[in-house]
Design a protein around this motif. Sequence first.
Motif, short mmCIF file in Angstrom:
data_model
loop_
_atom_site.label_atom_id
_atom_site.label_comp_id
_atom_site.label_asym_id
_atom_site.label_seq_id
_atom_site.Cartn_x
_atom_site.Cartn_y
_atom_site.Cartn_z
N LEU A 13 0.84 -1.20 0.00
CA LEU A 13 0.00 0.00 0.00
C LEU A 13 0.87 1.25 0.00
O LEU A 13 0.60 2.22 -0.73
N THR A 14 1.92 1.24 0.80
CA THR A 14 2.85 2.37 0.85
C THR A 14 3.55 2.56 -0.49
O THR A 14 3.71 3.69 -0.98
N ALA A 15 3.96 1.43 -1.11
CA ALA A 15 4.62 1.50 -2.41
C ALA A 15 3.69 2.10 -3.46
O ALA A 15 4.14 2.73 -4.43
N ALA A 16 2.39 1.94 -3.28
CA ALA A 16 1.40 2.48 -4.22
C ALA A 16 1.03 3.93 -3.91
O ALA A 16 0.17 4.52 -4.57
N GLY A 17 1.67 4.51 -2.88
CA GLY A 17 1.43 5.90 -2.54
C GLY A 17 0.33 6.13 -1.53
O GLY A 17 -0.11 7.27 -1.33
N LEU A 18 -0.12 5.06 -0.86
CA LEU A 18 -1.18 5.19 0.14
C LEU A 18 -0.62 5.07 1.55
O LEU A 18 0.41 4.41 1.77
N ASN A 19 -1.31 5.70 2.49
CA ASN A 19 -0.99 5.53 3.91
C ASN A 19 -1.89 4.40 4.42
O ASN A 19 -3.10 4.57 4.49
N PRO A 20 -1.30 3.23 4.76
CA PRO A 20 -2.14 2.08 5.15
C PRO A 20 -2.93 2.31 6.43
O PRO A 20 -3.91 1.60 6.68
N ASP A 21 -2.56 3.33 7.21
CA ASP A 21 -3.26 3.60 8.47
C ASP A 21 -4.43 4.55 8.30
O ASP A 21 -5.35 4.56 9.12
N THR A 22 -4.40 5.35 7.24
CA THR A 22 -5.45 6.37 7.09
C THR A 22 -6.17 6.37 5.75
O THR A 22 -7.30 6.88 5.65
N ASP A 23 -5.55 5.83 4.72
CA ASP A 23 -6.13 5.93 3.38
C ASP A 23 -7.09 4.81 3.02
O ASP A 23 -7.78 4.88 1.99
N ILE A 24 -7.14 3.76 3.82
CA ILE A 24 -8.08 2.67 3.57
C ILE A 24 -8.86 2.39 4.85
O ILE A 24 -8.45 2.80 5.94
N GLN A 25 -9.97 1.69 4.69
CA GLN A 25 -10.71 1.21 5.86
C GLN A 25 -10.19 -0.21 6.14
O GLN A 25 -10.71 -1.20 5.61
N ALA A 26 -9.13 -0.28 6.93
CA ALA A 26 -8.45 -1.56 7.15
C ALA A 26 -9.28 -2.51 7.99
O ALA A 26 -9.82 -2.13 9.03
N GLN A 27 -9.38 -3.75 7.53
CA GLN A 27 -10.05 -4.81 8.27
C GLN A 27 -9.00 -5.89 8.52
O GLN A 27 -8.49 -6.49 7.58
N ARG A 28 -8.66 -6.13 9.77
CA ARG A 28 -7.59 -7.08 10.11
C ARG A 28 -8.20 -8.46 10.35
O ARG A 28 -8.37 -8.90 11.48
N LEU A 29 -8.51 -9.13 9.25
CA LEU A 29 -9.25 -10.39 9.33
C LEU A 29 -8.39 -11.58 8.91
O LEU A 29 -7.55 -11.46 8.02
N ASP A 30 -8.64 -12.74 9.54
CA ASP A 30 -7.96 -13.94 9.07
C ASP A 30 -8.58 -14.35 7.73
O ASP A 30 -9.59 -13.79 7.29
N LEU A 31 -7.95 -15.32 7.06
CA LEU A 31 -8.37 -15.66 5.70
C LEU A 31 -9.80 -16.19 5.64
O LEU A 31 -10.56 -15.85 4.71
N GLY A 32 -10.19 -17.01 6.62
CA GLY A 32 -11.55 -17.54 6.61
C GLY A 32 -12.60 -16.44 6.68
O GLY A 32 -13.56 -16.42 5.90
N LYS A 33 -12.41 -15.49 7.60
CA LYS A 33 -13.36 -14.38 7.74
C LYS A 33 -13.28 -13.45 6.54
O LYS A 33 -14.28 -12.86 6.12
N THR A 34 -12.08 -13.32 5.97
CA THR A 34 -11.89 -12.47 4.80
C THR A 34 -12.69 -12.97 3.61
O THR A 34 -13.42 -12.20 2.96
N THR A 35 -12.57 -14.25 3.31
CA THR A 35 -13.28 -14.78 2.14
C THR A 35 -14.80 -14.74 2.33
O THR A 35 -15.54 -14.49 1.38
N GLU A 36 -15.25 -14.96 3.56
CA GLU A 36 -16.69 -14.86 3.82
C GLU A 36 -17.16 -13.42 3.62
O GLU A 36 -18.24 -13.17 3.07
N ALA A 37 -16.34 -12.46 4.06
CA ALA A 37 -16.70 -11.05 3.90
C ALA A 37 -16.72 -10.65 2.44
O ALA A 37 -17.53 -9.80 2.02
N MET A 38 -15.85 -11.25 1.64
CA MET A 38 -15.86 -10.99 0.20
C MET A 38 -17.15 -11.52 -0.43
O MET A 38 -17.76 -10.88 -1.28
N LYS A 39 -17.57 -12.69 -0.01
CA LYS A 39 -18.77 -13.30 -0.57
C LYS A 39 -20.02 -12.48 -0.26
O LYS A 39 -20.94 -12.38 -1.09
N THR A 40 -20.06 -11.90 0.95
CA THR A 40 -21.24 -11.15 1.36
C THR A 40 -21.17 -9.68 0.95
O THR A 40 -22.16 -8.95 1.10
N GLY A 41 -20.02 -9.23 0.47
CA GLY A 41 -19.87 -7.84 0.08
C GLY A 41 -19.51 -6.92 1.23
O GLY A 41 -19.58 -5.69 1.11
N ALA A 42 -19.09 -7.49 2.37
CA ALA A 42 -18.76 -6.69 3.55
C ALA A 42 -17.41 -5.97 3.39
O ALA A 42 -17.14 -4.99 4.08
#
Length: 334
Positions: free
Chosen positions: A173-202
């Motif tokens: 994210l930093t390499a792309a010119g973004l501040n990872p702490d402020t420029d995104i809505q960071a969700q610190r999820l494990d892979l299982g919760k991540t893929t479920e959130a992708m499926k539901t659009g969360a």
Amino acid sequence: MKPRILLVPLTLIALAGCGGRQDANTKATDTAAAITCEVTADTRISIATGNTTGVYYVVGNALATQVTKATNDKVKATAAETSASVANIQGLDKGTYQVAFSLFDSATDAVQGKAAFDGKPVKIAALGRIYDNATQVVVRKDAGITSVAGMKGKRISTGSPNSGTEVVAKRILTAAGLNPDTDIQAQRLDLGKTTEAMKTGAIDAFFFSGGLPTGGVTDLFTTSADKVQLLDLGSLLPEMQKLGPAYQEGTITAATYKTPADVKTIVVPNVLLVREDMDANLACVLTKTLVEKRDDLVRANAAAKGITLETVRKTDPVPLHRGAVAALDKAGAK
């Protein structure tokens, strides 16, 4: 969360529930004596892996099985689910685990006392370099994200807290010119919760650093291929390589997840770690099993094909444990 079993050399510890584990009551055991590559005392070890839907966990379980078999139950090994790299190294340092999977950049940070280990170098050693992790950045097609820079303001999973994925995600994210702490809505999820959130659009997108194929990502593309796609990271490689040699060019082939085309990515080698004071004979046995039972690990996950005698010694600046050196010398590693 399922209870976890803590197994340590010569010490029996009770089951540890999701409230945490007891630290192992271990002492330095390497006596600097000649290495026989045999373990004569009943020994129990815990291998720190990662999320249950990731490759660390799958290969770690296979390695634990092979170590136990190879020693006729003299060394009883168990794989533990964890948040992965950074947390694994921290647990290794405390004695919670005896073996740990880690991304090479996190391991380098640990021995040099950088980033998450700022000012506090960790006394670890490597059993060897294993396979490479591919940085997998997956976006929902309806999120309108066509590059990492386009993630600004979006809901992005950066991986489990204190994971190698989180380290890599923030650096990309930093390499792309973004501040990872402020420029995104960071969700610190494990892979299982991540893929479920992708499926539901969360969430709109996620980062995951893992061997190919990664089970959780395979499931996502199997069930939601019309809704998700991989991002190409090739343009960010030069900026990432300014951070060090851990970051290398890689490709996620179309066959991996049955995507329309190959996608350029950034790969990071993995290393298998122990404390530098581990008994040299135990370290030798573990390394010997790692290289001799490679085919059994490949049957667990194809990523283990990356364990080779040509690359297994390439862990610098993380030192190889002297027990690992003995095993690799005998195995004819380059």
